[in-house]
Design a protein around this motif. Sequence first.
Motif, PDB file in Angstrom:
ATOM      1  N   GLU A  54      24.082 102.219 107.831  1.00 53.11           N
ATOM      2  CA  GLU A  54      23.648 101.843 109.173  1.00 53.11           C
ATOM      3  C   GLU A  54      22.152 101.504 109.185  1.00 53.11           C
ATOM      4  N   VAL A  55      21.808 100.448 109.924  1.00 57.60           N
ATOM      5  CA  VAL A  55      20.396 100.110 110.093  1.00 57.60           C
ATOM      6  C   VAL A  55      19.803 101.063 111.132  1.00 57.60           C
ATOM      7  N   VAL A  56      18.814 101.852 110.731  1.00 56.00           N
ATOM      8  CA  VAL A  56      18.244 102.818 111.677  1.00 56.00           C
ATOM      9  C   VAL A  56      17.046 102.238 112.418  1.00 56.00           C
ATOM     10  N   GLY A  57      16.483 101.159 111.890  1.00 57.65           N
ATOM     11  CA  GLY A  57      15.339 100.551 112.560  1.00 57.65           C
ATOM     12  C   GLY A  57      14.684  99.515 111.677  1.00 57.65           C
ATOM     13  N   PHE A  58      13.544  98.997 112.169  1.00 56.72           N
ATOM     14  CA  PHE A  58      12.798  97.988 111.419  1.00 56.72           C
ATOM     15  C   PHE A  58      11.334  98.381 111.353  1.00 56.72           C
ATOM     16  N   GLU A  59      10.706  98.126 110.207  1.00 55.64           N
ATOM     17  CA  GLU A  59       9.260  98.323 110.138  1.00 55.64           C
ATOM     18  C   GLU A  59       8.566  97.027 110.532  1.00 55.64           C
ATOM     19  N   ALA A  60       7.592  97.142 111.433  1.00 58.03           N
ATOM     20  CA  ALA A  60       6.800  95.980 111.849  1.00 58.03           C
ATOM     21  C   ALA A  60       5.664  95.773 110.853  1.00 58.03           C
ATOM     22  N   LEU A  61       5.558  94.557 110.307  1.00 50.33           N
ATOM     23  CA  LEU A  61       4.525  94.252 109.313  1.00 50.33           C
ATOM     24  C   LEU A  61       3.758  93.008 109.756  1.00 50.33           C
ATOM     25  N   ILE A  62       2.450  93.129 109.820  1.00 51.21           N
ATOM     26  CA  ILE A  62       1.658  92.047 110.394  1.00 51.21           C
ATOM     27  C   ILE A  62       1.516  90.864 109.431  1.00 51.21           C
ATOM     28  N   ARG A  63       1.513  89.657 110.002  1.00 51.96           N
ATOM     29  CA  ARG A  63       1.272  88.422 109.258  1.00 51.96           C
ATOM     30  C   ARG A  63       0.280  87.583 110.040  1.00 51.96           C
ATOM     31  N   TRP A  64      -0.475  86.764 109.320  1.00 55.78           N
ATOM     32  CA  TRP A  64      -1.410  85.847 109.963  1.00 55.78           C
ATOM     33  C   TRP A  64      -0.965  84.428 109.678  1.00 55.78           C
ATOM     34  N   ASN A  65      -0.579  83.749 110.738  1.00 58.99           N
ATOM     35  CA  ASN A  65      -0.203  82.357 110.571  1.00 58.99           C
ATOM     36  C   ASN A  65      -1.466  81.507 110.639  1.00 58.99           C
ATOM     37  N   HIS A  66      -2.105  81.367 109.490  1.00 61.04           N
ATOM     38  CA  HIS A  66      -3.408  80.710 109.406  1.00 61.04           C
ATOM     39  C   HIS A  66      -3.230  79.195 109.518  1.00 61.04           C
ATOM     40  N   PRO A  67      -4.036  78.551 110.397  1.00 65.13           N
ATOM     41  CA  PRO A  67      -3.835  77.115 110.635  1.00 65.13           C
ATOM     42  C   PRO A  67      -3.962  76.263 109.362  1.00 65.13           C
ATOM     43  N   GLN A  68      -4.807  76.683 108.426  1.00 62.40           N
ATOM     44  CA  GLN A  68      -4.937  75.906 107.185  1.00 62.40           C
ATOM     45  C   GLN A  68      -4.168  76.519 106.017  1.00 62.40           C
ATOM     46  N   LYS A  69      -4.247  77.867 105.916  1.00 60.22           N
ATOM     47  CA  LYS A  69      -3.726  78.505 104.703  1.00 60.22           C
ATOM     48  C   LYS A  69      -2.270  78.909 104.799  1.00 60.22           C
ATOM     49  N   GLY A  70      -1.668  78.769 105.982  1.00 60.33           N
ATOM     50  CA  GLY A  70      -0.270  79.166 106.135  1.00 60.33           C
ATOM     51  C   GLY A  70      -0.119  80.653 106.375  1.00 60.33           C
ATOM     52  N   LEU A  71       1.069  81.163 106.078  1.00 60.70           N
ATOM     53  CA  LEU A  71       1.373  82.557 106.395  1.00 60.70           C
ATOM     54  C   LEU A  71       0.682  83.518 105.420  1.00 60.70           C
ATOM     55  N   LEU A  72      -0.187  84.372 105.939  1.00 57.67           N
ATOM     56  CA  LEU A  72      -0.933  85.291 105.081  1.00 57.67           C
ATOM     57  C   LEU A  72      -0.413  86.725 105.218  1.00 57.67           C
ATOM     58  N   SER A  73      -0.354  87.423 104.083  1.00 57.40           N
ATOM     59  CA  SER A  73       0.034  88.837 104.057  1.00 57.40           C
ATOM     60  C   SER A  73      -1.164  89.721 104.388  1.00 57.40           C
ATOM     61  N   PRO A  74      -0.884  90.971 104.775  1.00 58.71           N
ATOM     62  CA  PRO A  74      -1.979  91.880 105.125  1.00 58.71           C
ATOM     63  C   PRO A  74      -3.051  92.006 104.036  1.00 58.71           C
ATOM     64  N   ALA A  75      -2.635  91.932 102.785  1.00 57.34           N
ATOM     65  CA  ALA A  75      -3.600  92.089 101.693  1.00 57.34           C
ATOM     66  C   ALA A  75      -4.709  91.042 101.769  1.00 57.34           C
ATOM     67  N   ALA A  76      -4.422  89.895 102.409  1.00 52.96           N
ATOM     68  CA  ALA A  76      -5.402  88.819 102.484  1.00 52.96           C
ATOM     69  C   ALA A  76      -6.440  89.018 103.579  1.00 52.96           C
ATOM     70  N   PHE A  77      -6.152  89.919 104.549  1.00 54.03           N
ATOM     71  CA  PHE A  77      -7.120  90.046 105.643  1.00 54.03           C
ATOM     72  C   PHE A  77      -7.381  91.474 106.111  1.00 54.03           C
ATOM     73  N   LEU A  78      -6.444  92.401 105.849  1.00 55.47           N
ATOM     74  CA  LEU A  78      -6.695  93.772 106.323  1.00 55.47           C
ATOM     75  C   LEU A  78      -7.906  94.435 105.661  1.00 55.47           C
ATOM     76  N   PRO A  79      -8.162  94.178 104.368  1.00 53.67           N
ATOM     77  CA  PRO A  79      -9.349  94.793 103.770  1.00 53.67           C
ATOM     78  C   PRO A  79     -10.643  94.438 104.515  1.00 53.67           C
ATOM     79  N   ALA A  80     -10.756  93.203 105.008  1.00 51.88           N
ATOM     80  CA  ALA A  80     -11.948  92.820 105.764  1.00 51.88           C
ATOM     81  C   ALA A  80     -12.012  93.547 107.106  1.00 51.88           C
ATOM     82  N   VAL A  81     -10.828  93.785 107.672  1.00 53.31           N
ATOM     83  CA  VAL A  81     -10.763  94.413 108.998  1.00 53.31           C
ATOM     84  C   VAL A  81     -11.100  95.897 108.929  1.00 53.31           C
ATOM     85  N   GLU A  82     -10.747  96.513 107.790  1.00 50.04           N
ATOM     86  CA  GLU A  82     -10.960  97.949 107.628  1.00 50.04           C
ATOM     87  C   GLU A  82     -12.411  98.332 107.896  1.00 50.04           C
ATOM     88  N   ASN A  83     -12.586  99.368 108.693  1.00 46.55           N
ATOM     89  CA  ASN A  83     -13.915  99.873 109.056  1.00 46.55           C
ATOM     90  C   ASN A  83     -14.759  98.867 109.821  1.00 46.55           C
TER      91      ASN A  83
END
Length: 292
Positions: A54-83
């Motif tokens: 049974e599916v108990v739920g879904f994990e929400a995972l952020i993506r950035w739909n970058h106008p030039q670079k396309g779909l970016l994973s958290p690794a591409a932008f979360l480090p900059a956001v941290e702190n």
Amino acid sequence: AAKEKGRNQFHIFDPGLDAHRRQRRNQLVEISRALENEEFSLYFQPQVRMANSEVVGFEALIRWNHPQKGLLSPAAFLPAVENSHLEIPLGQWVLKEAIHQMNRWREAGEAMAVSINISAPHLMDRSFADYLESYLHSHREVSPSLITLEVLESTALEDTKRASNVLARCRALGLQVALDDFGTGFSSLTYLRTLPVDVIKIDQSFVRNMLTDSNDQAIVESVIFLAQRFDHPVLAEGVETTAHANALKSMGCNLIQGYGIARPMPASSVLPWLDKWRDTVSRNKRLPELLD
Ligand code: C2E
Ligand code: MG
Ligand code: MG
Ligand code: MG
């Protein structure tokens, strides 16, 4: 002369470090603009119960739909956001968007549980639970019990006491708490002992090699044992193959999540995917064979 001096002073600083700082600052400006332009979106990855598929739920995972670079994973932008000053606003956007989406699914007749990753500053913020409460209040139709907060075990919590108070207040609102990436941090056992936790998530780095690396196998087994002793359900991340699911099942793992079941998908794919999954299960296909 002043200009000359300025240029000389510039050379006193480490130009590499300076370039790095400038790059980060530019990225933060871009991310702030992206927030305004609604370029972020949430993808969703199913979490499945081993016993009955049974599916108990879904994990929400952020993506950035970058106008030039396309779909970016958290690794591409979360480090900059941290702190940075954007960590709280971005986290609040995630929270709002996840609850919005839960409400859309509810309107479509599907009361879906969603796990939301939250970062350390939120846990250190005494007003986080207030914010959450007022937000849930304006979406009263969404049941708090369907929301799980995933707390990164590897984020060094400066103040576990405070974090634990914040989480206790969230749980009092009806939310659940999962300890994410368990085993990768420096204080796994302390967190397990101090934080009010419902679910333990075994990090995918241990799961990935557990079939070939006996150390990783021992870690996975031990975490499952530990979770059972604490009466916490345990979820294994990064389950890619039937063999992994098989091994985890025999070890007593309760829940699994990974590419073997489905990759993270846009919100619009969730209900169609769920239909197909249920259809397969109703034709008597079960985990772990279902991953084939
Ligand atoms: P996480 O919370 O541990 O999420 C699991 C990550 O593993 C996701 O990467 C997911 O796509 C990936 N994954 C799932 N199954 C498999 C598999 O079978 N094989 C492999 N190789 N990978 C798998 P993603 O989406 O790139 O996210 C990376 C991390 O970024 C997350 O790790 C989480 O720590 C962070 N993150 C993602 N979304 C958010 C968010 O909305 N807020 C915050 N604060 N952090 C987030
Ligand atoms: Mg997570
Ligand atoms: Mg994780
Ligand atoms: Mg992770």
